[in-house]
Design a protein around this motif. Structure first.
Motif, PDB file in Angstrom:
ATOM      1  N   ASP A 349      24.735  -6.520 -75.920  1.00  0.00           N
ATOM      2  CA  ASP A 349      23.755  -6.798 -74.967  1.00  0.00           C
ATOM      3  C   ASP A 349      23.997  -7.200 -73.202  1.00  0.00           C
ATOM      4  N   PHE A 350      23.391  -7.937 -72.487  1.00  0.00           N
ATOM      5  CA  PHE A 350      23.608  -7.497 -71.338  1.00  0.00           C
ATOM      6  C   PHE A 350      24.860  -7.901 -70.665  1.00  0.00           C
ATOM      7  N   GLY A 351      25.416  -9.154 -71.596  1.00  0.00           N
ATOM      8  CA  GLY A 351      27.020  -9.643 -71.151  1.00  0.00           C
ATOM      9  C   GLY A 351      28.080  -8.194 -71.865  1.00  0.00           C
ATOM     10  N   ASP A 352      28.005  -7.793 -72.709  1.00  0.00           N
ATOM     11  CA  ASP A 352      28.123  -6.651 -72.854  1.00  0.00           C
ATOM     12  C   ASP A 352      28.390  -6.004 -72.051  1.00  0.00           C
ATOM     13  N   ALA A 353      27.147  -4.521 -71.461  1.00  0.00           N
ATOM     14  CA  ALA A 353      26.904  -4.790 -70.641  1.00  0.00           C
ATOM     15  C   ALA A 353      27.252  -4.395 -69.199  1.00  0.00           C
ATOM     16  N   LEU A 354      28.139  -5.802 -68.736  1.00  0.00           N
ATOM     17  CA  LEU A 354      28.189  -6.425 -67.940  1.00  0.00           C
ATOM     18  C   LEU A 354      29.041  -5.945 -67.556  1.00  0.00           C
ATOM     19  N   ARG A 355      30.527  -6.011 -68.720  1.00  0.00           N
ATOM     20  CA  ARG A 355      32.105  -5.268 -68.719  1.00  0.00           C
ATOM     21  C   ARG A 355      32.195  -3.879 -67.853  1.00  0.00           C
ATOM     22  N   ILE A 356      31.408  -3.692 -68.705  1.00  0.00           N
ATOM     23  CA  ILE A 356      31.224  -2.154 -68.440  1.00  0.00           C
ATOM     24  C   ILE A 356      30.588  -1.273 -66.754  1.00  0.00           C
ATOM     25  N   GLU A 357      29.714  -3.105 -66.363  1.00  0.00           N
ATOM     26  CA  GLU A 357      29.081  -2.158 -65.258  1.00  0.00           C
ATOM     27  C   GLU A 357      30.586  -2.325 -64.111  1.00  0.00           C
ATOM     28  N   ARG A 358      31.573  -3.868 -64.335  1.00  0.00           N
ATOM     29  CA  ARG A 358      32.900  -4.187 -64.050  1.00  0.00           C
ATOM     30  C   ARG A 358      33.661  -3.271 -63.674  1.00  0.00           C
ATOM     31  N   VAL A 359      33.541  -2.303 -64.339  1.00  0.00           N
ATOM     32  CA  VAL A 359      34.753  -1.526 -65.079  1.00  0.00           C
ATOM     33  C   VAL A 359      34.017  -0.301 -63.569  1.00  0.00           C
ATOM     34  N   ILE A 360      33.115   0.638 -63.905  1.00  0.00           N
ATOM     35  CA  ILE A 360      32.643   1.698 -62.645  1.00  0.00           C
ATOM     36  C   ILE A 360      32.515   1.239 -61.270  1.00  0.00           C
ATOM     37  N   HIS A 361      32.001  -0.215 -61.418  1.00  0.00           N
ATOM     38  CA  HIS A 361      32.446  -0.787 -59.475  1.00  0.00           C
ATOM     39  C   HIS A 361      34.010  -0.934 -59.483  1.00  0.00           C
ATOM     40  N   ALA A 362      34.601  -1.299 -60.614  1.00  0.00           N
ATOM     41  CA  ALA A 362      36.053  -0.667 -59.734  1.00  0.00           C
ATOM     42  C   ALA A 362      37.029   0.478 -59.989  1.00  0.00           C
TER      43      ALA A 362
END
Length: 376
Positions: A349-362
């Protein structure tokens, strides 16, 4: 119970969503239980005549060229967002505000702040969300997860992942929205790197820290009107060294300019007792090595997916006859419907996907700061 479906966009992913919504009943009837039955009520694209033509082709009851009208329509209960990246945030926020469930393609948004806003809004409104990480639904991938969980390769110690495609390999390919930060955000990282991160999380757990480098291979591209060349503002490739929260090491390489590669999304997971290998270009196969038995007889074995790897059997009763990309979207759609019915958590869901987004921006932050280590 019926569920009114609205889809925004009719391109590559718009068609996969439409096919999934049309075909999901065949899977639901077998194993998914009492869930809402989707009705294809409204399709949105521009111009209006294109929307009408595609609605007829895809089997939707009506068409519109106004996405805001689709989101406001009381007959629509769930919205599929399959537009270019820069439109995801506004559309998702409007749908959430209207109390609609949302199925959005990745990446969630252009910036981490926008993705965080989307996740917060969905949680506060109580709607069910799903992000399009369909490769996580591959029976071969979920079997790899089971093998790791059951200790088939011992303690996991290293992850090596790659995702290579050649859709931006040609330097004379015209400049498009994909090259512009304001429309696409990150380049290869947002478009395909997210899929690799989703797999790493699914197999190894969260990433604790990373060091990264990025490269723009083709720094300019010819403008579509033939009048000069436009600047490519985002990355074509990236390389990352990882440390997972469980202590394991990892690495990832990502490229949208790798000639000859079409969907080479894959990984090796190394354990203390063996190894698992997967490549999406051979998506119905999983390679397993186990340090068991006589050394002279050890070697990798190929696990070919079949009905023993659910939900493969809901599509085909015969092993080796192969599932395809669109079948994975059907499984994803079924997961969303089960989430709406309250039968299981919709993942990711959006919460799970947010953790993925944090990685690509890191990854991008590390690369922009000379390869400094970023902690997540």
């Amino acid at each position: 119970m019926q569920l009114g479906v609205g889809v925004i966009g009719t391109g590559f992913m718009g068609k996969t969503h439409a096919l999934a919504w049309r075909n999901v009943k065949a899977v639901l009837g077998g194993v998914m239980g009492p869930v809402p039955v989707p009705e294809l009520r409204l399709l949105c694209d521009t111009p209006a005549d294109k929307a009408v033509a595609m609605a007829d082709q895809f089997g939707f009851a009506a068409a519109t060229s106004d996405w805001q009208a689709l989101v406001r329509d009381p007959a629509i209960d769930v919205v599929s967002i399959t537009t270019p990246n820069g439109m995801h945030h506004a559309m998702a926020m409007a749908a959430i505000a209207a109390g609609k469930h949302v199925w959005c393609e990745k990446p969630m948004a252009l910036t981490l702040a926008e993705a965080e806003e989307m996740a917060d809004a969905a949680r506060a409104r109580g709607v069910v969300t799903m992000v399009g990480y369909n490769y996580l639904k591959n029976p071969a991938f979920t079997h790899a997860q089971r093998l790791i969980h059951d200790g088939a390769i011992g303690r996991v110690v290293q992850f090596r992942g790659w995702v290579d495609e050649d859709y931006q390999a040609d330097p004379e390919l015209p400049w498009s929205w994909r090259a512009k930060l304001a429309d696409a955000g990150l380049g290869a990282l947002g478009d395909i790197g997210t899929h690799l991160v989703s797999m790493a999380h699914g197999l190894m757990g969260p990433i604790a820290s990373l060091i990264a480098d990025m490269q723009t291979i083709h720094e300019t591209r010819p403008l579509p009107d033939g009048q000069g060349r436009g600047v490519v503002e985002n990355e074509d490739a990236a390389a990352v060294v990882l440390r997972f929260a469980n202590g394991a090491q990892g690495s990832m390489v990502i490229s949208r300019a790798a000639w000859g590669r079409k969907s080479r999304l894959g990984f090796e997971v190394h354990g203390t007792k063996g190894m698992i290998v997967f490549d999406q270009e051979r998506m119905n196969e999983l390679q397993l090595y186990q340090n068991e038995g006589p050394k002279a007889e050890q070697g990798f074995k190929t696990i070919l997916t079949g009905p023993a790897h659910p939900p493969y059997g809901e599509f085909c009763p015969a092993p080796g006859h192969q599932l395809g990309f669109n079948d994975l979207k059907v499984i994803e759609c079924a997961t969303l419907l089960r989430g709406i019915a309250g039968l299981e958590a919709a993942h990711p869901d959006f919460g799970d996907a947010l953790r993925i987004e944090r990685v690509i921006h890191a990854i991008a932050d590390s690369a922009r700061n000379g390869g400094s280590r970023v902690h997540l």
